[in-house]
Design a protein around this motif. Structure first.
Motif, PDB file in Angstrom:
ATOM      1  N   PRO A   1       0.827  -1.211   0.000  1.00  0.00           N
ATOM      2  CA  PRO A   1       0.000   0.000   0.000  1.00  0.00           C
ATOM      3  C   PRO A   1       0.858   1.257   0.000  1.00  0.00           C
ATOM      4  N   ARG A   2       0.324   2.310  -0.553  1.00  0.00           N
ATOM      5  CA  ARG A   2       1.026   3.598  -0.525  1.00  0.00           C
ATOM      6  C   ARG A   2       0.936   4.239   0.856  1.00  0.00           C
ATOM      7  N   LEU A   3      -0.106   3.882   1.603  1.00  0.00           N
ATOM      8  CA  LEU A   3      -0.392   4.533   2.878  1.00  0.00           C
ATOM      9  C   LEU A   3      -0.668   3.489   3.941  1.00  0.00           C
ATOM     10  N   LEU A   4      -0.015   3.615   5.087  1.00  0.00           N
ATOM     11  CA  LEU A   4      -0.183   2.668   6.191  1.00  0.00           C
ATOM     12  C   LEU A   4      -0.685   3.411   7.418  1.00  0.00           C
ATOM     13  N   TYR A   5      -1.846   2.970   7.947  1.00  0.00           N
ATOM     14  CA  TYR A   5      -2.378   3.517   9.189  1.00  0.00           C
ATOM     15  C   TYR A   5      -2.010   2.570  10.330  1.00  0.00           C
ATOM     16  N   LEU A   6      -1.413   3.111  11.377  1.00  0.00           N
ATOM     17  CA  LEU A   6      -1.039   2.325  12.548  1.00  0.00           C
ATOM     18  C   LEU A   6      -1.725   2.911  13.772  1.00  0.00           C
ATOM     19  N   ASP A   7      -2.573   2.123  14.403  1.00  0.00           N
ATOM     20  CA  ASP A   7      -3.302   2.559  15.594  1.00  0.00           C
ATOM     21  C   ASP A   7      -2.800   1.740  16.779  1.00  0.00           C
ATOM     22  N   GLU A   8      -2.006   2.361  17.645  1.00  0.00           N
ATOM     23  CA  GLU A   8      -1.422   1.705  18.823  1.00  0.00           C
ATOM     24  C   GLU A   8      -0.677   0.412  18.440  1.00  0.00           C
ATOM     25  N   PRO A   9       0.285   0.484  17.546  1.00  0.00           N
ATOM     26  CA  PRO A   9       0.936  -0.749  17.081  1.00  0.00           C
ATOM     27  C   PRO A   9       1.837  -1.415  18.112  1.00  0.00           C
ATOM     28  N   THR A  10       2.239  -0.688  19.173  1.00  0.00           N
ATOM     29  CA  THR A  10       3.142  -1.287  20.165  1.00  0.00           C
ATOM     30  C   THR A  10       2.477  -1.478  21.522  1.00  0.00           C
ATOM     31  N   VAL A  11       1.156  -1.316  21.594  1.00  0.00           N
ATOM     32  CA  VAL A  11       0.474  -1.425  22.879  1.00  0.00           C
ATOM     33  C   VAL A  11       0.653  -2.827  23.463  1.00  0.00           C
ATOM     34  N   GLY A  12       1.066  -2.894  24.715  1.00  0.00           N
ATOM     35  CA  GLY A  12       1.201  -4.168  25.413  1.00  0.00           C
ATOM     36  C   GLY A  12       2.440  -4.961  25.072  1.00  0.00           C
ATOM     37  N   LEU A  13       3.325  -4.425  24.227  1.00  0.00           N
ATOM     38  CA  LEU A  13       4.504  -5.176  23.818  1.00  0.00           C
ATOM     39  C   LEU A  13       5.680  -4.929  24.761  1.00  0.00           C
ATOM     40  N   ASP A  14       6.591  -5.906  24.824  1.00  0.00           N
ATOM     41  CA  ASP A  14       7.798  -5.697  25.620  1.00  0.00           C
ATOM     42  C   ASP A  14       8.778  -4.822  24.842  1.00  0.00           C
ATOM     43  N   VAL A  15       9.878  -4.470  25.494  1.00  0.00           N
ATOM     44  CA  VAL A  15      10.822  -3.513  24.919  1.00  0.00           C
ATOM     45  C   VAL A  15      11.402  -4.018  23.601  1.00  0.00           C
ATOM     46  N   VAL A  16      11.762  -5.298  23.556  1.00  0.00           N
ATOM     47  CA  VAL A  16      12.367  -5.864  22.345  1.00  0.00           C
ATOM     48  C   VAL A  16      11.369  -5.863  21.196  1.00  0.00           C
ATOM     49  N   ALA A  17      10.130  -6.277  21.468  1.00  0.00           N
ATOM     50  CA  ALA A  17       9.108  -6.323  20.420  1.00  0.00           C
ATOM     51  C   ALA A  17       8.785  -4.916  19.916  1.00  0.00           C
TER      52      ALA A  17
END
Length: 338
Positions: A182-198
């Motif tokens: 896609p030309r455009l990527l929407y990210l809504d809270e992509p790192t919520v609940g993840l650990d530091v490495v993830a």
């Protein structure tokens, strides 16, 4: 931040308004023995005259507290919701009227919702997404191989999605959103609940997609470290209105022009030097605050070391979280930035 080129913006939102009606129950009396029950409506304006342009290749943080109107705006940009007033254009298409054309231009990742098939192996979910978007098998396999390598997914590619950890599923969702390029990527809270490495792996992938592939990214998040690491431009929204739209560096320079010098002394003492204010002292550790637009850190350090024996020192940069918190607390940009 306005688009300065003559090229049409990839995303254009003009005067966006979105209202919702909430049912309100009304009761009353008709005479001594009769009562009536009726309905009226409250109108909730979730988005109120929001306008911005996003050029191809930008990576923009779209920020606001809970209830500010972020998700409603994103739903209008993706075509899930139709604006009450105003217009939206994504690559020249109206997303709510031209859903198929719009879907080919965008990828979406919602941190709390998955687009993967729960009982299928991750590999089969990718195949289903590939077929859904009409990506030829050979090209889809090539893209999948690149994404699997970039996101380090080979070891769980044949595991059912329901068995994946949150971090693994998020990597799978990112790959699925990017399979049709896609030309455009929407990210809504992509790192919520993840650990530091993830979290760091997700951030590195987003930065790579933006820098190497030219993917335009709109990021909504409450994790402001995501924003600090990824975004050059931010749009702040509160109560459905845009409070700030511009470069992150400009916001920090204007509303957080100070730096802290944390000094560990050989002997306990207060520190009084020109150009800095002592704002804290804890035993041997003294914190001095100075305006970086008026005096340079080496000058303050030289002034301190000329008077005191210093064991250790460090310069602490202001955090975006403090600046954003101040703006939201005051429900607008501070009148006195200092």
């Amino acid at each position: 931040m306005a688009v300065t080129t003559t090229q049409r913006p990839l995303v254009r939102a003009a005067g966006l308004v979105k209202e919702f009606r909430r049912v309100k129950r009304i009761t009353g009396r008709l005479g001594a023995l009769r009562t009536f029950v009726g309905r009226d409506y409250d109108v909730i304006r979730a988005v109120d005259d929001v306008s911005f342009d996003i050029a191809g290749g930008e990576l923009v943080g779209y920020l606001g507290p809970n209830g500010a109107g972020k998700s409603t705006t994103i739903k209008m940009l993706t075509g899930i919701l139709t604006p009450t007033a105003g217009t939206v254009s994504i690559a020249g298409h109206d997303p709510s009227r031209e859903r198929k054309a719009n879907a080919l231009n965008i990828g979406v990742v919602f941190g709390q919702r998955s687009q993967l098939w729960w009982d299928l192996p991750l590999r089969e979910s990718f195949r289903a997404v590939r077929d859904l978007y009409g990506v030829p098998q050979r090209e889809g396999d090539r893209r999948q191989g690149e994404l699997v390598e970039l996101l380090d997914m080979d070891e769980f590619l044949d595991a059912p999605v329901r068995q994946l950890s949150l971090g693994q599923r998020m990597r799978g969702d990112l790959a699925a959103a990017m399979l049709h390029q896609p030309r455009l990527l929407y990210l809504d809270e992509p790192t919520v609940g993840l650990d530091v490495v993830a979290k760091q792996r997700i951030r590195e992938f987003v930065a790579h997609a933006n820098a190497e592939r030219g993917t335009t990214v709109v990021l909504t998040t409450h994790d402001l470290e995501d924003v600090e690491q990824l975004c050059r431009r931010i749009v702040l929204i509160d109560h459905g209105r845009v409070l700030y739209d511009g470069a992150l560096t400009e916001l920090m320079a204007r509303y957080a022009p100070y730096r802290d010098l944390v000094v560990t002394l050989a002997e306990p003492a207060d520190v009084d030097v020109r150009g800095a204010e002592q704002v804290a002292r804890d035993g041997l550790v003294v914190t001095l605050r100075f305006r970086s637009d008026q005096v340079r850190a080496p000058e303050i350090i030289a002034a301190v070391t000329s008077v005191h024996a210093v064991v250790d020192l460090s310069v602490v940069e202001p955090r975006l979280e403090a600046v954003i918190g101040r703006i939201y607390t005051q429900r607008g940009l501070p009148e006195n930035p200092a």
